[in-house]
Design an enzyme around this catalytic site. Structure first.
Site, PDB file in Angstrom:
ATOM      1  N   SER A  33       0.829  -1.194   0.000  1.00 45.35           N
ATOM      2  CA  SER A  33       0.000   0.000   0.000  1.00 45.35           C
ATOM      3  C   SER A  33       0.863   1.242   0.000  1.00 45.35           C
ATOM      4  O   SER A  33       1.976   1.245   0.562  1.00 45.35           O
ATOM      5  CB  SER A  33      -0.861  -0.022   1.271  1.00 45.35           C
ATOM      6  OG  SER A  33      -1.423   1.245   1.505  1.00 45.35           O
ATOM      7  N   LYS A  43       1.923  -3.901   6.550  1.00 47.07           N
ATOM      8  CA  LYS A  43       2.346  -3.855   5.136  1.00 47.07           C
ATOM      9  C   LYS A  43       3.856  -3.632   5.052  1.00 47.07           C
ATOM     10  O   LYS A  43       4.558  -4.273   4.265  1.00 47.07           O
ATOM     11  CB  LYS A  43       1.591  -2.743   4.391  1.00 47.07           C
ATOM     12  CG  LYS A  43       0.105  -2.994   4.247  1.00 47.07           C
ATOM     13  CD  LYS A  43      -0.166  -4.156   3.310  1.00 47.07           C
ATOM     14  CE  LYS A  43      -1.610  -4.575   3.299  1.00 47.07           C
ATOM     15  NZ  LYS A  43      -1.874  -5.840   2.640  1.00 47.07           N
ATOM     16  N   TYR A  90      -2.090  -1.329  10.872  1.00 49.49           N
ATOM     17  CA  TYR A  90      -2.335  -1.858   9.518  1.00 49.49           C
ATOM     18  C   TYR A  90      -1.159  -1.524   8.605  1.00 49.49           C
ATOM     19  O   TYR A  90      -0.596  -2.401   7.934  1.00 49.49           O
ATOM     20  CB  TYR A  90      -3.638  -1.281   8.936  1.00 49.49           C
ATOM     21  CG  TYR A  90      -3.743  -1.478   7.440  1.00 49.49           C
ATOM     22  CD1 TYR A  90      -4.002  -2.738   6.903  1.00 49.49           C
ATOM     23  CD2 TYR A  90      -3.528  -0.422   6.542  1.00 49.49           C
ATOM     24  CE1 TYR A  90      -4.059  -2.931   5.531  1.00 49.49           C
ATOM     25  CE2 TYR A  90      -3.580  -0.603   5.174  1.00 49.49           C
ATOM     26  CZ  TYR A  90      -3.850  -1.857   4.668  1.00 49.49           C
ATOM     27  OH  TYR A  90      -3.902  -2.045   3.312  1.00 49.49           O
TER      28      TYR A  90
HETATM   29  P1  NAD Z   1     -11.044  -7.261   0.940  1.00 49.16           P
HETATM   30  O1  NAD Z   1     -11.270  -7.312   2.411  1.00 49.16           O
HETATM   31  O2  NAD Z   1     -12.214  -7.018   0.065  1.00 49.16           O
HETATM   32  O3  NAD Z   1     -10.317  -8.585   0.449  1.00 49.16           O
HETATM   33  C1  NAD Z   1      -9.469  -9.342   1.274  1.00 49.16           C
HETATM   34  C2  NAD Z   1      -9.964 -10.776   1.236  1.00 49.16           C
HETATM   35  O4  NAD Z   1      -9.092 -11.579   2.031  1.00 49.16           O
HETATM   36  C3  NAD Z   1     -11.361 -10.936   1.793  1.00 49.16           C
HETATM   37  O5  NAD Z   1     -12.148 -11.640   0.868  1.00 49.16           O
HETATM   38  C4  NAD Z   1     -11.164 -11.726   3.096  1.00 49.16           C
HETATM   39  O6  NAD Z   1     -12.255 -12.577   3.386  1.00 49.16           O
HETATM   40  C5  NAD Z   1      -9.882 -12.484   2.802  1.00 49.16           C
HETATM   41  N1  NAD Z   1      -9.089 -12.821   3.991  1.00 49.16           N
HETATM   42  C6  NAD Z   1      -8.741 -12.000   5.011  1.00 49.16           C
HETATM   43  N2  NAD Z   1      -7.989 -12.670   5.896  1.00 49.16           N
HETATM   44  C7  NAD Z   1      -7.850 -13.941   5.427  1.00 49.16           C
HETATM   45  C8  NAD Z   1      -7.192 -15.102   5.898  1.00 49.16           C
HETATM   46  N3  NAD Z   1      -6.526 -15.094   7.046  1.00 49.16           N
HETATM   47  N4  NAD Z   1      -7.266 -16.220   5.163  1.00 49.16           N
HETATM   48  C9  NAD Z   1      -7.947 -16.249   3.997  1.00 49.16           C
HETATM   49  N5  NAD Z   1      -8.598 -15.191   3.511  1.00 49.16           N
HETATM   50  C10 NAD Z   1      -8.546 -14.054   4.213  1.00 49.16           C
HETATM   51  O7  NAD Z   1      -9.903  -6.154   0.679  1.00 49.16           O
HETATM   52  P2  NAD Z   1      -9.395  -5.539  -0.686  1.00 49.16           P
HETATM   53  O8  NAD Z   1      -9.764  -4.106  -0.713  1.00 49.16           O
HETATM   54  O9  NAD Z   1      -9.744  -6.410  -1.823  1.00 49.16           O
HETATM   55  O10 NAD Z   1      -7.824  -5.581  -0.410  1.00 49.16           O
HETATM   56  C11 NAD Z   1      -7.018  -6.666  -0.833  1.00 49.16           C
HETATM   57  C12 NAD Z   1      -5.606  -6.430  -0.360  1.00 49.16           C
HETATM   58  O11 NAD Z   1      -5.128  -5.183  -0.847  1.00 49.16           O
HETATM   59  C13 NAD Z   1      -5.453  -6.379   1.161  1.00 49.16           C
HETATM   60  O12 NAD Z   1      -4.254  -7.012   1.526  1.00 49.16           O
HETATM   61  C14 NAD Z   1      -5.368  -4.904   1.436  1.00 49.16           C
HETATM   62  O13 NAD Z   1      -4.659  -4.626   2.622  1.00 49.16           O
HETATM   63  C15 NAD Z   1      -4.619  -4.393   0.215  1.00 49.16           C
HETATM   64  N6  NAD Z   1      -4.863  -2.977  -0.067  1.00 49.16           N
HETATM   65  C16 NAD Z   1      -6.135  -2.528  -0.224  1.00 49.16           C
HETATM   66  C17 NAD Z   1      -6.367  -1.174  -0.439  1.00 49.16           C
HETATM   67  C18 NAD Z   1      -7.762  -0.644  -0.583  1.00 49.16           C
HETATM   68  O14 NAD Z   1      -7.944   0.571  -0.471  1.00 49.16           O
HETATM   69  N7  NAD Z   1      -8.775  -1.467  -0.833  1.00 49.16           N
HETATM   70  C19 NAD Z   1      -5.285  -0.272  -0.536  1.00 49.16           C
HETATM   71  C20 NAD Z   1      -3.989  -0.777  -0.399  1.00 49.16           C
HETATM   72  C21 NAD Z   1      -3.783  -2.149  -0.165  1.00 49.16           C
HETATM   73  N1  UFG Z   2     -12.513  11.111   3.519  1.00 49.62           N
HETATM   74  C1  UFG Z   2     -13.538  11.972   3.892  1.00 49.62           C
HETATM   75  N2  UFG Z   2     -14.687  11.401   4.379  1.00 49.62           N
HETATM   76  C2  UFG Z   2     -14.866  10.051   4.510  1.00 49.62           C
HETATM   77  C3  UFG Z   2     -13.803   9.186   4.119  1.00 49.62           C
HETATM   78  C4  UFG Z   2     -12.642   9.759   3.630  1.00 49.62           C
HETATM   79  O1  UFG Z   2     -13.418  13.176   3.808  1.00 49.62           O
HETATM   80  O2  UFG Z   2     -15.925   9.615   4.973  1.00 49.62           O
HETATM   81  C5  UFG Z   2     -11.290  11.699   2.947  1.00 49.62           C
HETATM   82  C6  UFG Z   2     -10.025  11.377   3.738  1.00 49.62           C
HETATM   83  O3  UFG Z   2      -9.829  12.324   4.768  1.00 49.62           O
HETATM   84  C7  UFG Z   2      -8.967  11.423   2.633  1.00 49.62           C
HETATM   85  C8  UFG Z   2      -9.727  10.919   1.387  1.00 49.62           C
HETATM   86  O4  UFG Z   2     -11.100  11.117   1.666  1.00 49.62           O
HETATM   87  O5  UFG Z   2      -8.577  12.759   2.394  1.00 49.62           O
HETATM   88  C9  UFG Z   2      -9.488   9.442   1.091  1.00 49.62           C
HETATM   89  O6  UFG Z   2      -9.751   8.672   2.272  1.00 49.62           O
HETATM   90  P1  UFG Z   2      -9.881   7.078   2.237  1.00 49.62           P
HETATM   91  O7  UFG Z   2     -10.221   6.643   3.626  1.00 49.62           O
HETATM   92  O8  UFG Z   2     -10.803   6.660   1.145  1.00 49.62           O
HETATM   93  O9  UFG Z   2      -8.424   6.607   1.815  1.00 49.62           O
HETATM   94  P2  UFG Z   2      -7.014   6.854   2.524  1.00 49.62           P
HETATM   95  O10 UFG Z   2      -6.166   7.550   1.509  1.00 49.62           O
HETATM   96  O11 UFG Z   2      -7.139   7.456   3.837  1.00 49.62           O
HETATM   97  O12 UFG Z   2      -6.528   5.352   2.782  1.00 49.62           O
HETATM   98  C10 UFG Z   2      -6.524   4.380   1.771  1.00 49.62           C
HETATM   99  C11 UFG Z   2      -6.755   3.004   2.364  1.00 49.62           C
HETATM  100  C12 UFG Z   2      -5.614   2.612   3.237  1.00 49.62           C
HETATM  101  C13 UFG Z   2      -4.340   2.721   2.497  1.00 49.62           C
HETATM  102  C14 UFG Z   2      -4.196   4.114   1.928  1.00 49.62           C
HETATM  103  C15 UFG Z   2      -2.972   4.257   1.099  1.00 49.62           C
HETATM  104  O13 UFG Z   2      -7.927   3.003   3.157  1.00 49.62           O
HETATM  105  O14 UFG Z   2      -5.754   1.272   3.604  1.00 49.62           O
HETATM  106  O15 UFG Z   2      -5.326   4.404   1.110  1.00 49.62           O
HETATM  107  O16 UFG Z   2      -2.967   3.254   0.109  1.00 49.62           O
HETATM  108  F1  UFG Z   2      -3.317   2.479   3.332  1.00 49.62           F
END
Ligand code: NAD
Ligand code: UFG
Length: 338
Positions: free
Chosen positions: A124, A153, A149
């Site tokens: 991330s 990562k 979290y």
């Molecule tokens: P998500 O929660 O939709 O998907 C993660 C999946 O992993 C889920 O289906 C969950 O059931 C499964 N899971 C969790 N723990 C598990 C375990 N111990 N064994 C087997 N399955 C398990 O999340 P996502 O948004 O699809 O994110 C996927 C990956 O990308 C995550 O590692 C997350 O940290 C990373 N990531 C997401 C974002 C974002 O904004 N969505 C940003 C940066 C990184």
């Molecule tokens: N925000 C609002 N209102 C809300 C939610 C978010 O104003 O209800 C704003 C936040 O303050 C930020 C922007 O919208 O300025 C984006 O916020 P998000 O929560 O959607 O995303 P972040 O950038 O904070 O975090 C995301 C993921 C993290 C990851 C990070 C960097 O949630 O897991 O991107 O990859 F680590």
């Protein structure tokens, strides 16, 4: 040979599975369904013309994972499985370290025991911490993270880099995602958060559908064009296509590679609200609130390295991200069926 997709039933995983199969790559999904519904598997199936297997298994279950590796011909792994809620990680650090860090260690151990040494990992932009100035490049210092979290990562990145140092026959790709939003064009797959959404786009779509009455905008006194925070929003299908390129890279080359997956463009919270209103025709009432703890003003990528080395770049703009998020939310007001 197949790619094992851990967390393949989740938001990014499910979209990636569709694009892997579209690219002619066989997949096997492992998910414990902790943060998704099983019906997401049916939705993947409905979009592709090739069958695949899925296993309900926790990645921390060493025996269960070993059985899967013994039963399938797994060539490489895309590792999405993990917990991802920043606020929850502050409340439950042990659960986050166990699931994310310990889960990865078990997975790597089972991979090694079965001679599988190719992995793509979901990292991330959070690893860049608070002190780097955007656009963020892969060679900037990482680790100044502010929550458990983010620390998981960062720790997993360190573990994978140390693993490669110890054994150069591994092929490892660390993908640093920026802010994935959007949904599959069909409107049948998208983000389905449990409870109150933490992230901006699912909150906006729930306001639009009438589940919440307004959006809280966290801070309008940042040094940005309208005072609200700037992020690099990337369409989840572009992100999925980045994984196809990354898995092809680890199939081909040994090494430990790091890539940003972002668009290189930053949009403010109010830019996103305006774009969403235009795309959906729905007004999003909002209230300005104090800044959210741990947020930075501006975070966007320099995605040039991924273009140079993977031949990948994001193609879909903010308008399309908003249109597709809205199509998913309006066609599935309650997310995936139980
Ligand atoms: P998500 O929660 O939709 O998907 C993660 C999946 O992993 C889920 O289906 C969950 O059931 C499964 N899971 C969790 N723990 C598990 C375990 N111990 N064994 C087997 N399955 C398990 O999340 P996502 O948004 O699809 O994110 C996927 C990956 O990308 C995550 O590692 C997350 O940290 C990373 N990531 C997401 C974002 C974002 O904004 N969505 C940003 C940066 C990184
Ligand atoms: N925000 C609002 N209102 C809300 C939610 C978010 O104003 O209800 C704003 C936040 O303050 C930020 C922007 O919208 O300025 C984006 O916020 P998000 O929560 O959607 O995303 P972040 O950038 O904070 O975090 C995301 C993921 C993290 C990851 C990070 C960097 O949630 O897991 O991107 O990859 F680590």
């Amino acid at each position: 040979m197949a790619v094992l997709v851990t967390g393949g039933a989740g938001y990014i995983g499910s979209h990636t599975c569709v694009e892997l199969i579209n690219a002619g790559i066989d997949i096997v999904i492992v998910d414990n369904f902790y943060n998704c519904k099983k019906s997401s598997i049916d939705r993947i199936r409905a979009l592709v013309d090739r069958d695949f297997k899925y296993y309900e298994c926790d990645i921390r279950d060493k025996e269960g994972m070993d059985k899967i590796f013994k039963a399938e011909k797994i060539d490489s792994v895309i590792h999405f499985a993990g917990l991802k809620a920043v606020g929850e990680s502050v409340e439950k650090p042990l659960e986050y370290f166990d699931n994310n860090v310990n889960g990865t260690l078990v997975l790597l151990d089972v991979m090694r025991a079965n001679g599988c040494k190719k992995i793509v990992f979901s990292s991330s932009a959070t690893v860049y911490g608070m002190n780097n100035i955007s656009p963020l490049t892969e060679d900037m210092p990482v680790g100044g993270v502010t929550n458990p979290y983010g620390r998981t990562k960062y720790m997993i990145e360190c573990i994978l880099q140390d693993l490669y140092t110890s054994d150069n026959s591994w092929s490892i790709c660390l993908l640093r995602y920026f802010n994935p939003i959007g949904a599959h064009k069909s409107g049948t797959m998208g983000e389905d958060p449990n409870g109150i959404p933490n992230n901006l786009m699912p909150f906006i779509t729930q306001v639009a559908i009438g589940k919440r009455d307004h959006l809280n905008v966290f801070g309008n006194d940042y040094a940005t064009h309208d005072g609200t925070g700037i992020r690099d929003y990337i369409h989840v299908v572009d992100l999925a296509l980045g994984h196809v390129k990354a898995v092809q890279k680890v199939e081909k080359d040994e090494g430990c590679f790091i890539y940003n997956l972002g668009t290189g463009k930053g949009y403010s919270v109010l830019d996103v609200v305006n774009a969403f209103e235009k795309a959906s025709g729905v007004t999003i009432p909002f209230e300005i609130q104090p800044r959210r703890a741990g947020d930075i003003a501006i975070c966007y990528s320099d995605p040039a390295k991924a273009l140079r080395e993977l031949g990948w770049k994001a193609e879909r703009g903010l308008e399309e991200m908003c249109e597709d998020s809205w199509r998913w939310q309006s066609q599935n007001p309650n997310g995936y069926p139980d």
